[in-house]
Design a protein around this motif. Structure first.
Motif, PDB file in Angstrom:
ATOM      1  N   THR A   1      19.757  16.425   0.784  1.00  0.00           N
ATOM      2  CA  THR A   1      19.041  15.166   0.936  1.00  0.00           C
ATOM      3  C   THR A   1      18.955  14.764   2.397  1.00  0.00           C
ATOM      4  O   THR A   1      17.929  14.266   2.855  1.00  0.00           O
TER       5      THR A   1
ATOM      6  N   ILE B   1      16.235  16.691   4.078  1.00  0.00           N
ATOM      7  CA  ILE B   1      14.908  16.213   3.694  1.00  0.00           C
ATOM      8  C   ILE B   1      14.582  14.920   4.446  1.00  0.00           C
ATOM      9  O   ILE B   1      13.470  14.735   4.953  1.00  0.00           O
TER      10      ILE B   1
ATOM     11  N   PRO C   1      14.427  25.578  -3.205  1.00  0.00           N
ATOM     12  CA  PRO C   1      13.086  25.106  -3.582  1.00  0.00           C
ATOM     13  C   PRO C   1      12.822  23.642  -3.215  1.00  0.00           C
ATOM     14  O   PRO C   1      11.694  23.292  -2.861  1.00  0.00           O
TER      15      PRO C   1
ATOM     16  N   ILE D   1      11.835  23.689   0.320  1.00  0.00           N
ATOM     17  CA  ILE D   1      10.479  24.231   0.481  1.00  0.00           C
ATOM     18  C   ILE D   1       9.449  23.162   0.115  1.00  0.00           C
ATOM     19  O   ILE D   1       8.485  22.922   0.850  1.00  0.00           O
ATOM     20  N   ALA D   2       9.678  22.500  -1.024  1.00  0.00           N
ATOM     21  CA  ALA D   2       8.720  21.487  -1.498  1.00  0.00           C
ATOM     22  C   ALA D   2       8.572  20.351  -0.502  1.00  0.00           C
ATOM     23  O   ALA D   2       7.525  19.714  -0.426  1.00  0.00           O
ATOM     24  N   ASN D   3       9.612  20.083   0.263  1.00  0.00           N
ATOM     25  CA  ASN D   3       9.543  18.998   1.238  1.00  0.00           C
ATOM     26  C   ASN D   3       9.204  19.487   2.645  1.00  0.00           C
ATOM     27  O   ASN D   3       9.323  18.733   3.613  1.00  0.00           O
ATOM     28  N   GLY D   4       8.809  20.747   2.738  1.00  0.00           N
ATOM     29  CA  GLY D   4       8.370  21.264   4.033  1.00  0.00           C
ATOM     30  C   GLY D   4       9.477  21.343   5.071  1.00  0.00           C
ATOM     31  O   GLY D   4       9.208  21.265   6.269  1.00  0.00           O
TER      32      GLY D   4
ATOM     33  N   LEU E   1       6.645  13.031  -9.174  1.00  0.00           N
ATOM     34  CA  LEU E   1       6.335  13.569  -7.854  1.00  0.00           C
ATOM     35  C   LEU E   1       4.929  14.150  -7.801  1.00  0.00           C
ATOM     36  O   LEU E   1       4.381  14.354  -6.720  1.00  0.00           O
TER      37      LEU E   1
END
Lengths: 436, 300
Positions: free
Chosen positions: A80, A83, A103, A106-109, A430
């Motif tokens: 967290t 992120i 993952p 990854i999803a949060n770049g 999301l």
């Protein structure tokens, strides 16, 4: 103006200046060398003894200096944090991350594709390890270790009761009853509501597949039949009172592991590195055996933890960072150090034939072929197709819902339904597409 | 020269100095309280949405109006967390006020010995950071390490846990409140006691009938501090959480905010929950103040 008010004014001005200085001090100025000169890479990892390995690199590479930071947060809290820091562009160059959390990053770049900087890297790992870090052709992390579930038991206690290591879960249940009947203060193990990754591993062994994805659509099946079978099995043993329900890693648990209250631990390949902190007085008394099977002869196991190291999108030197990670996790020199000082079972294929693996971890001196045994178990480890991009939410829900169920004596199976609902709801919120 | 024109100038000067003196405090308040609150409010009106693809590509914050507030108010777990916090408060606030008052009156009693030592001893737990205190008490509670009967009493039972948490909080703050009340009692004029004794009042009667009513303002303040402390309950349950299954990640409201923001990784929901709690906290503070004033007004 009177001298007195002048003095007051001066004091006020000083206070204001001090405040301004304080505020300015809050904004730290960090930075790395400009291109061409030596660069400094920030590296966050919680591995004990990692500093000696980093020192070895730094001595040999004056142009790429690595600065190691040991975090005070837990692995989940770190995810967290990364992120959040990504939004401020303030992430360190290299982060250690457990496979199930990658993952989400990854999803949060937060992390970048390493193929761009080293196209040979992926070829140094087997498919099981790559499945944890390579998605849609992009390599988002360098696997560090591989952690199949194994069963640790107190050889001395088993011997005195004439028991041998259980090969099936039925035998495990029988052993739990025998041990508790022989000494009501003794238990074969505890079911931890604090360790979702552990339960996920047990579910994997039973054939669960919590997440899968096809054509940008996610399928979530945390309450599938296999997972419920595992939950019901443990609920039965807890209900009988032959297995405890206290979480791992607490003072209570360490004391019980050390004083012989607990004589078994379903854990993973990395356990010998943790044992000295948990149960220092029991060195040489534990033996590792294959995880009990659901049907006799089935040698499948699951995975608990294991980590990759990733380069963040905030790094100004991703090429140098990749070079360091390549050395750290695939070179014989670094892996030999990792095996002997951190007790990892390496993910890199070449690392699995290093001579350092011929000697057991210090805590397991009674089992000289420890790493050979792990080497046999590793290829049988099952995993989910992929970890969900919100696995941290699922894990949080596991801790709450399983904890509450154990506290109140309610159904673990129902808790799995609740975790499933929480996970799907969050994914949809999301904006992910979830198959119904 | 007459003094008349000098007066406004002096007033102007003192005004200017007042502004200069107040400015640092205002700047800090604006920077560290107002600005974050405004930012939290902006965050609370948004939600993170991903743009499609397996991993969602680039997540964006989109404006959703009051949706997060509706979610917070409609979340049963949010109200349950407030319920648990109130349960701890119902145990902890009276215990703090009664114990602090008792200690203060005992220390002020005529025959009291070792006053200095006792005062320090009672105050000392306040100097122990809350998290450390909670970990120490955790060791005292856990069956495997407990010297106080943890193997007989289940300190982490579903009901007992409220007392276990309240006990840590009370242990930590009772000394501080005792000092406030003790100072108030010491400030009372001695002649009143002399008069009371001449009238034949016992030490106990003096304490209950004279000292207690006269320190009522301090008692109201101590109660207010205790209520505010209870609303901010966080350290104790958070530190005890890994030790057992009794405490969930959203056990009290502030833990719920943390869980929303940093476990669910939904900073927007966390901001909305936090602002709802701010409103409830301010309301509770005003309420306690009003009740306190009423009581004081009735007394005088």
């Amino acid at each position: 103006m009177t001298p007195r008010s002048l003095r007051r004014l001066a004091a006020a001005a000083t206070a204001t200046a001090a405040t301004a200085a304080l505020l300015a001090g809050c904004a730290t100025t960090g930075g790395t060398g400009s291109d061409g000169g030596p660069v400094t890479l920030e590296f966050v990892s919680w591995d004990p003894n990692m500093e000696t390995i980093v020192d070895t690199w730094n001595e040999a590479n004056p142009d790429i200096q690595v600065e190691l930071t040991k975090p005070s947060e837990s692995a989940d809290e770190l995810v967290t944090k990364f992120i959040t820091q990504a939004q401020a562009g303030a992430n360190p160059d290299i982060v250690k991350v457990e496979y199930q959390s990658l993952p989400a990053l990854i999803a949060n770049g937060v992390v970048v594709d390493l193929n761009e900087y080293d196209s040979d890297l992926a070829g140094k790992f087997d498919d099981a390890s790559l499945a944890q870090v390579q998605f849609e052709g992009a390599l988002y992390g360098v696997p560090q270790d591989f952690a199949p579930l194994v069963f640790f038991y107190r050889q001395d206690v088993f011997d005195s009761l004439g028991l041998s290591a259980p090969t099936t879960w039925d035998e495990y249940a029988a052993a739990a009853r025998t041990i508790h009947a022989a000494n009501p203060a003794q238990y074969l193990g505890t079911f931890s509501a604090g360790d979702p990754g552990w339960f996920a591993g047990l579910a994997q062994q039973a054939g669960a597949n919590w997440w899968s994805a096809a054509d940008d659509t996610w399928t979530v099946a945390i309450n599938d039949a296999a997972s419920k079978k595992v939950a019901d099995y443990w609920q039965g043993l807890i209900g009988e009172g032959v297995i405890k329900s206290d979480p791992f890693w607490s003072t209570q648990w360490s004391a019980e592991m050390n004083d012989g209250t607990l004589v078994g631990w379903v854990s993973a390949a990395w356990a010998p590195a943790q044992f000295p902190n948990i149960a220092p007085d029991t060195a040489g008394l534990w033996t590792a055996a294959a995880l009990p099977a659901w049907t006799a002869g089935d040698d499948a196991t699951g995975i608990w933890g294991g980590s990759a190291m990733a380069v963040t999108s905030d790094s100004k030197h991703p090429a140098e960072a990749t070079k360091f990670l390549d050395w750290l996790n695939t070179s014989d020199e670094a892996l030999a150090l990792q095996i002997s000082t951190i007790n990892v079972y390496p993910a890199a294929t070449s690392g699995r034939s290093l001579p350092e693996l011929d000697a057991p971890p210090a805590f397991m001196s009674n089992q000289p072929d420890y790493y050979a045994f792990i080497g046999q178990v590793a290829p049988t480890a099952k995993s989910f197709d992929i970890w969900g991009p919100n696995a941290t939410v699922t894990f949080g829900a596991y801790r709450d819902d399983f904890g509450t169920a154990l506290q109140n004596g309610t159904s673990l199976s129902d808790a799995l339904d609740a975790i499933q609902a929480t996970s799907v709801e969050d994914l949809e919120k999301l904006g992910f597409t979830v198959a119904q | 020269m007459t003094t008349a024109p000098a007066r406004p100038r002096r007033k102007l000067h003192s005004n200017r100095i007042a502004v200069v003196l107040v400015t640092p405090a205002l700047l800090l308040l604006a920077g560290f309280t107002v600005a974050p609150t405004v930012y939290a409010f902006v965050l609370s009106l948004q939600q993170t949405k991903i743009s499609g693809g397996l991993f969602g590509g680039d997540p964006q914050a989109v404006f959703v109006g009051l949706e997060n507030y509706a979610a917070a108010l409609g979340d049963a777990e949010f109200w349950a967390s407030i319920g648990r916090m109130l349960a701890v408060a119902v145990i902890g606030v009276p215990a703090t006020v009664i114990l602090a008052t008792a200690f203060a009156l005992c220390l002020d009693a005529r025959g009291a010995r070792l006053v200095g030592f006792s005062r320090i001893a009672i105050f000392l737990p306040y100097a122990v950071p809350g998290v450390l205190a909670s970990m120490l008490w955790g060791f005292l509670y856990l069956p495997a390490t407990s010297p106080i009967g943890g193997d007989v009493i289940d300190f982490f039972g579903s009901r007992e846990i409220f007392f276990s948490v309240a006990n840590i909080a009370v242990w930590g703050v009772v000394g501080f409140n005792m000092v406030i009340l003790y100072t108030a009692v010491r400030g009372l004029p001695g002649e009143i006691y002399d008069a009371a004794m001449m009238d034949g009042a016992s030490e106990l009667q003096i304490a209950l009938r004279i000292k207690l009513p006269m320190i009522r303002p301090a008692l109201v303040m101590v109660t207010l501090f205790s209520v505010l402390g209870a609303l901010q309950l966080y350290n104790e349950p958070t530190a005890l959480r890994p030790l057992s299954n009794a405490i969930t990640s959203s056990w009290v409201p502030l833990m719920k905010v943390y869980s929303d923001a940093f476990v669910q990784n939904n900073i927007h929901q966390g901001a909305a929950s936090a602002l709802v709690i701010v409103v409830l906290t301010v309301a509770a503070t005003v309420l306690v103040n009003v009740i306190g004033r009423r009581l004081q007004g009735r007394a005088s």
